[in-house]
Enzyme design. Structure first.
Site, PDB file in Angstrom:
ATOM      1  N   ASP A   1      41.903-114.697-100.137  1.00  0.00           N
ATOM      2  CA  ASP A   1      41.847-113.242 -99.960  1.00  0.00           C
ATOM      3  C   ASP A   1      41.459-112.900 -98.515  1.00  0.00           C
ATOM      4  O   ASP A   1      40.426-112.312 -98.274  1.00  0.00           O
ATOM      5  CB  ASP A   1      40.857-112.609-100.952  1.00  0.00           C
ATOM      6  CG  ASP A   1      39.442-113.161-100.819  1.00  0.00           C
ATOM      7  OD1 ASP A   1      39.278-114.291-100.319  1.00  0.00           O
ATOM      8  OD2 ASP A   1      38.490-112.457-101.223  1.00  0.00           O
TER       9      ASP A   1
ATOM     10  N   HIS B   1      31.316-120.479 -95.529  1.00  0.00           N
ATOM     11  CA  HIS B   1      31.650-120.456 -96.948  1.00  0.00           C
ATOM     12  C   HIS B   1      32.969-121.194 -97.227  1.00  0.00           C
ATOM     13  O   HIS B   1      32.972-122.334 -97.673  1.00  0.00           O
ATOM     14  CB  HIS B   1      31.714-119.011 -97.447  1.00  0.00           C
ATOM     15  CG  HIS B   1      30.389-118.331 -97.490  1.00  0.00           C
ATOM     16  ND1 HIS B   1      29.339-118.787 -98.249  1.00  0.00           N
ATOM     17  CD2 HIS B   1      29.935-117.224 -96.846  1.00  0.00           C
ATOM     18  CE1 HIS B   1      28.291-117.988 -98.090  1.00  0.00           C
ATOM     19  NE2 HIS B   1      28.630-117.045 -97.237  1.00  0.00           N
TER      20      HIS B   1
END
Length: 332
Positions: free
Chosen positions: A12, A243
């Site tokens: 995303d 991340h």
């Protein structure tokens, strides 16, 4: 030469997604055969636009992009994380869009097609909400038998969340999809906040990244300052937490991680722990173990609980740095 590991990257984009794609494409051990987009850091039209642009800049328009889910399975989409990633989800760089378009297949259809065409060959790396994977399982549950690995950036087993005190953002965005994915009969590795909050890309290292040559590297570098400023302001750290790229590091060097196996349930309620990933520790004071019934017959999830954070950063930098030219052969 060892065979490359074939991947589908479910994403995303997202600043950290762009950084992970940069890392992935630079790794000679990995072969990206497709990119699937999902809502998350922004609406899916925006994340798809970003994915296409990233592949353009990387010179990899041969890689197909499949547009995915625009909302969670059962709860409303609540607008993304543009305050973290910028209004364009790319650090407010507002670069021109690609002239290329997504393929006609949806992300779920593309996942099923590719997995069934290459059984036992594909790894899925998912770094956003898990809706596309859940929809693919609903289209054809047998794909779980044909995937090598599913590596997820998301969840928090033994630490607090980052979107709420209880939950990590990707899982919180579609807890129903996450619970379905964690419960499917495929091998899942969870690279969650238990480890990603121990991988810190410092300001000095970010400055080194900004010196990498090439349009793609320079674009990714330009997206980082907005994202970096968020972490420095909110988390009071130098730089940012790594991340999505940490999931790529796991593929390349699993020895940098300590993992434990537990069945996992996700809280799908609307309560304060919505989106929390709950590992079963196998403990219950109740007769017959009634408290463990929600985890009964669930597969074990491989949960990363420890990491050599400096090793992950070193791996990223070694992969991204241009290889030095060989020294000329001296004559005479």
């Amino acid at each position: 030469m060892p065979q490359k590991r074939k991947l589908i990257f479910d994403t995303d984009p997202g600043v950290d997604d762009a950084m992970a794609l940069q890392f992935l494409l630079a790794a000679p051990q990995l072969e990206l055969i497709g990119l699937t987009t999902v809502f998350g850091n922004g609406p899916v039209d925006l994340t798809t636009t970003n994915a296409l642009r990233l592949l353009d800049l990387a010179g990899r328009t041969d890689i197909p992009v499949a547009r995915g889910a625009d909302k969670p399975l059962r709860v409303p989409f609540e607008g993304g994380a543009l305050h973290v990633h910028g209004d364009d989800a790319q650090g407010n760089t507002f670069a021109p869009p690609s002239q290329h378009t997504a393929i006609s297949l949806s992300a779920a259809e593309f996942l099923v097609q590719q997995i069934k065409a290459q059984p036992g060959e594909l790894t899925i790396v998912a770094v956003g909400p898990l809706t596309n994977l859940a929809l693919a399982l609903q289209l054809d549950p047998t794909i779980a038998n044909d995937v090598v690995d599913v590596v997820i950036m998301g969840g928090n087993a033994f630490c607090s969340g980052n979107i709420t005190p209880a939950a990590e953002a990707n899982v919180w965005s579609d807890p129903d999809a996450a619970d379905l994915v964690f419960g499917a009969n495929w091998r899942v590795t969870m690279i969650g906040l238990d480890v990603t909050h121990r991988v810190n890309l410092t300001g000095a290292t970010i400055a080194e990244l900004a010196k990498l040559p090439g349009a793609f590297n320079q674009y990714v570098a330009a997206t980082i300052p907005f994202y970096q400023a968020f972490y420095e302001r909110v988390n009071n750290i130098d730089g940012l937490y790594v991340h999505d790229s940490t999931a790529i590091a796991y593929l390349l060097a699993p020895e940098l991680f300590d993992c434990k196996q537990y069945p996992v349930r996700v809280d799908t309620s609307a309560g304060i722990s919505r989106g929390k990933t709950w590992p079963s520790l196998g403990e219950s004071d109740l007769e017959e173990g009634e408290a463990l019934l929600p985890w009964k017959n669930r597969p074990l999830v491989n949960i990363a609980v420890g990491v050599r954070g400096e090793g992950v950063v070193q791996l990223m930098m070694d992969t991204l740095r241009p290889h030095p030219r060989p020294l000329p052969v001296m004559k005479g």
